[in-house]
Structure formats: structure tokens, C-alpha cells
Scaffold this motif. Structure first.
Motif, PDB file in Angstrom:
ATOM      1  N   GLN A  37       0.825  -1.209   0.000  1.00  0.00           N
ATOM      2  CA  GLN A  37       0.000   0.000   0.000  1.00  0.00           C
ATOM      3  C   GLN A  37       0.860   1.261   0.000  1.00  0.00           C
ATOM      4  OE1 GLN A  37      -2.614  -0.465   3.366  1.00  0.00           O
ATOM      5  NE2 GLN A  37      -3.778  -2.129   2.411  1.00  0.00           N
ATOM      6  N   GLU A  38       1.920   1.254   0.799  1.00  0.00           N
ATOM      7  CA  GLU A  38       2.794   2.432   0.818  1.00  0.00           C
ATOM      8  C   GLU A  38       3.580   2.553  -0.484  1.00  0.00           C
ATOM      9  OE1 GLU A  38       3.617   3.222   5.548  1.00  0.00           O
ATOM     10  OE2 GLU A  38       5.287   3.119   4.159  1.00  0.00           O
ATOM     11  N   ALA A  39       4.097   1.423  -0.984  1.00  0.00           N
ATOM     12  CA  ALA A  39       4.887   1.468  -2.213  1.00  0.00           C
ATOM     13  C   ALA A  39       4.045   1.943  -3.394  1.00  0.00           C
ATOM     14  CB  ALA A  39       5.472   0.092  -2.496  1.00  0.00           C
ATOM     15  N   ALA A  40       2.761   1.599  -3.392  1.00  0.00           N
ATOM     16  CA  ALA A  40       1.872   1.984  -4.496  1.00  0.00           C
ATOM     17  C   ALA A  40       1.638   3.494  -4.548  1.00  0.00           C
ATOM     18  CB  ALA A  40       0.541   1.254  -4.366  1.00  0.00           C
ATOM     19  N   GLN A  41       1.939   4.208  -3.460  1.00  0.00           N
ATOM     20  CA  GLN A  41       1.766   5.664  -3.440  1.00  0.00           C
ATOM     21  C   GLN A  41       2.876   6.389  -4.215  1.00  0.00           C
ATOM     22  OE1 GLN A  41       1.710   6.762   0.715  1.00  0.00           O
ATOM     23  NE2 GLN A  41       0.154   5.228   1.222  1.00  0.00           N
ATOM     24  N   VAL A  42       3.939   5.655  -4.536  1.00  0.00           N
ATOM     25  CA  VAL A  42       5.120   6.256  -5.158  1.00  0.00           C
ATOM     26  C   VAL A  42       5.106   5.973  -6.656  1.00  0.00           C
ATOM     27  CG1 VAL A  42       7.653   6.327  -5.127  1.00  0.00           C
ATOM     28  CG2 VAL A  42       6.387   5.885  -3.008  1.00  0.00           C
ATOM     29  N   SER A  43       5.534   6.927  -7.437  1.00  0.00           N
ATOM     30  CA  SER A  43       5.530   6.766  -8.892  1.00  0.00           C
ATOM     31  C   SER A  43       6.651   5.836  -9.344  1.00  0.00           C
ATOM     32  CB  SER A  43       5.685   8.135  -9.564  1.00  0.00           C
ATOM     33  OG  SER A  43       6.885   8.749  -9.145  1.00  0.00           O
ATOM     34  N   PRO A  44       6.536   5.246 -10.530  1.00  0.00           N
ATOM     35  CA  PRO A  44       7.596   4.379 -11.057  1.00  0.00           C
ATOM     36  C   PRO A  44       8.953   5.082 -11.033  1.00  0.00           C
ATOM     37  CG  PRO A  44       5.653   4.196 -12.432  1.00  0.00           C
ATOM     38  CD  PRO A  44       5.375   5.305 -11.459  1.00  0.00           C
ATOM     39  N   ARG A  99       9.915   6.294   3.855  1.00  0.00           N
ATOM     40  CA  ARG A  99       9.764   4.844   3.798  1.00  0.00           C
ATOM     41  C   ARG A  99       9.095   4.328   2.526  1.00  0.00           C
ATOM     42  NH1 ARG A  99       6.900   1.894   8.876  1.00  0.00           N
ATOM     43  NH2 ARG A  99       5.021   2.606   7.794  1.00  0.00           N
ATOM     44  N   PRO A 100       8.045   4.957   2.019  1.00  0.00           N
ATOM     45  CA  PRO A 100       7.405   4.435   0.804  1.00  0.00           C
ATOM     46  C   PRO A 100       8.352   4.345  -0.399  1.00  0.00           C
ATOM     47  CG  PRO A 100       5.922   5.945   1.901  1.00  0.00           C
ATOM     48  CD  PRO A 100       7.234   6.064   2.597  1.00  0.00           C
TER      49      PRO A 100
END
Length: 330
Positions: A163-170, A206-207
Motif C-alpha cells: 500500500q505504501e509502495a503503491a503511493q510512489v511513482s515508477p 519509507r514508501p
């Protein structure tokens, strides 16, 4: 003997080894699926030390020990873990297998033997007759995510990390991760390699680290695939068949599709034991039917994101090349 061969020999009284595990001894003529007698003689070994090489789905004996109810049951040779897993996932020659477990394994089935283009690529007999496979193994695929969870996320569940990683763009806002937490086998063959976060600044949180870890493992598998296929125009998989614990992550499976620029089929992962049981089934039925796998999800590469990842992957490769000079000086 490999462990399974000792166990089978104890239960049946039959001494044998299958061609997949024999391939890993460096004593096998893999092309011809038998011991390399000239090489064994050069090593001043006695070929009688070695068991007969049999096919994985070949019946080699029957139970003579163990519970009475099992006495007389036929026993097949079996296979090594990765070959059995490929059978259990129903992997076909036109598909690229990728297992995201603790390690990362790329598996390419061949209908005829050929030498791979790089020494980090294993060329083994496959568990199915008249077939071979190329394989690469990276040390810390799922291990990198487990490390991230335990050290940075204080043991949170993997869904929270996604969920946190999905907040960050490629591209993770410029952060790159090299997933070499246990040295590396393929394709850099560098035991001194270590994990690296590259490109950190004071704005990263962290994300970005979470997404960088997922992307870094995907880049490492792309690096293996580029090394495995070399300059061959014939290695054009129709899709990636994704298994292992990492396949449960919708974000990670999509990342794999985008970084490799290939469709991804996420399948139920029955494990090597089911593949071994299917080999026994084929032996008893006298055919080589493919295991009836169950599809969990399908991911198509996003053309826009895949294009962005091409640039980041090129940067990843440059960093790996520069770091290799430092690791080699230890």
C-alpha cells in the motif's frame, strides 16, 4: 547420492539418480543425459561410484520397506526442486518461468540442448523426457522484501508495504536498490556484492524505499533475462509464468510485467512436491501430460510505465557495473 536418491534407495533397494540432479554434479554429459566418462576418467574417479542416470518419470523400483500398506507400490526417480516446480506450474517451452521466493529463479524450457551464452546460466536436463532447461538463480528476491519488513517496517504485514509502495511513482523518485543482501549468483557471480540504496536525499521516506526494493528485485530478474537470452532472436517468450510468495502481490507482479515488458500470468503455486507427484502420475499413465494449472491473475505491461522503466533499468545496470569494481577490491 542426492538426498532424495538416498531415501528412494533405502525404500526400494534401487540405486539411481535422475538427470536433473545429475546435471548439477558437473559430471554429466547434459546433452546426452548420461555420465561424461572421459571427464570422470580425467578426474581419476571410478565411474562405479556413480548411480545409473534415469529419467524423472521413470519407474525405478517398488517399495520394499516402510508401512506394509505401501509395500509393492511403484516408485519413480523424481527430480530436483526447480525442475519439479516447473512441472507443477505446467510451464511450457514458449513461457518464461519466474519464481519469486526467498531467491529468484528464472526458468526457460528447451526442446533441444544448447550451451547458454553466459556462465551464470545453468544448462540442465529437464524433468520431462527429451527436454532441457536454462536457469538463473538470484540470492535475495523475497528475502529483500522480508528484510525490508523486519528492519524498516517493524514486522508489518506485506499488504501494508504494498500500500505504501503503491503511493510512489515508477522509479521510486530516484531511489534505486541493488538486492544483493547475500552476495549474488546471477548474472554478476559476485560473492562480495552487498545491498545498496542509491540516490537517497532528505526528501525520501519509507514508501520510496519500499517501492525501490520491489523494483530492484524486478531489475535483477531483467538483468538475468537479458543475460540468458543474449543475442538470440529465438528467445521470445509469450509470457512470464509467475509463482512463489512474491506472486501474491498485485503491485509486484505488475512491476515484473512492466520491467520485463512481457505479459505475466500469475498461477497457483502447488510447489515442487506436486510436480514430483505429477511425474509419478505420468509414469503410471504412460504419457507426458501438462499439469492443469490454475490461473490467479493476468497482468499486461503498461506501455507508458514500461518505457519509463527502460531508462531506470539502464541506470541500474550502470550502477551495478561501477559497484562491481568496489566489490572486487575487497
Amino acid at each position: 547420492m542426492v538426498a532424495k536418491d538416498w531415501l528412494r534407495g533405502t525404500l526400494t533397494g534401487t540405486w539411481a539418480i535422475d538427470a536433473t540432479d545429475a546435471s548439477g554434479t558437473y559430471l554429466l554429459d547434459v546433452r546426452n543425459r548420461n555420465w561424461h566418462e572421459a571427464w570422470i576418467k580425467m578426474l581419476d574417479m571410478d565411474i562405479t561410484w556413480l548411480p545409473p542416470v534415469r529419467e524423472s518419470s521413470e519407474i525405478v523400483g517398488e517399495m520394499v520397506k516402510g508401512p506394509t500398506v505401501f509395500r509393492g507400490l511403484p516408485v519413480v526417480t523424481g527430480a530436483g526442486d526447480q525442475a519439479a516446480s516447473a512441472v507443477g506450474s505446467g510451464l511450457q517451452p514458449s513461457e518464461l518461468g519466474l519464481s519469486l521466493g526467498t531467491s529468484g529463479v528464472l526458468f526457460w524450457v528447451l526442446d533441444r540442448f544448447s550451451l547458454p551464452p553466459h556462465p551464470s546460466v545453468h544448462a540442465f536436463c529437464h524433468a520431462e523426457p527429451h527436454s532441457w532447461h536454462w536457469m538463473t538463480v538470484t540470492q535475495a528476491a523475497g528475502l529483500s522484501v522480508r528484510w525490508l519488513r523486519d528492519v524498516i517496517y517493524s514486522g508489518a504485514d506485506y499488504a501494508s508495504i504494498d500500500q505504501e509502495a503503491a503511493q510512489v511513482s515508477p522509479g521510486s523518485d530516484g531511489v534505486l536498490f541493488l538486492p544483493y543482501l547475500s552476495g549474488e549468483r546471477a548474472p554478476i557471480r559476485q560473492p562480495n556484492a552487498r545491498g545498496v540504496f542509491f540516490g537517497l536525499d532528505s526528501q525520501h521516506t519509507r514508501p520510496q524505499l519500499a517501492r525501490a526494493v520491489l523494483e530492484g528485485v524486478a531489475y535483477s530478474q531483467r538483468h538475468c533475462w537479458d543475460t540468458m537470452k543474449g543475442n538470440s532472436d529465438g528467445m521470445r517468450p509469450s509470457r512470464v509464468v509467475l509463482t512463489g510468495g512474491g506472486s501474491r502481490s498485485g503491485l509486484w507482479s505488475q512491476l515484473v510485467a512492466d520491467v520485463l515488458a512481457l505479459p505475466v500470468l500469475v498461477t497457483e503455486d502447488p510447489g515442487a512436491a506436486v510436480g514430483a507427484a505429477w511425474l509419478a502420475r505420468n509414469a503410471l499413465m504412460g504419457d507426458v501430460a501438462a499439469y492443469p494449472r490454475r490461473t490467479i491473475a493476468e497482468r499486461e505491461p503498461n506501455s507508458l510505465t514500461a518505457g519509463e522503466y527502460e531508462d531506470v533499468y539502464a541506470r541500474y545496470r550502470r550502477i551495478v557495473a561501477h559497484m562491481d569494481l568496489l566489490w572486487g577490491s575487497r
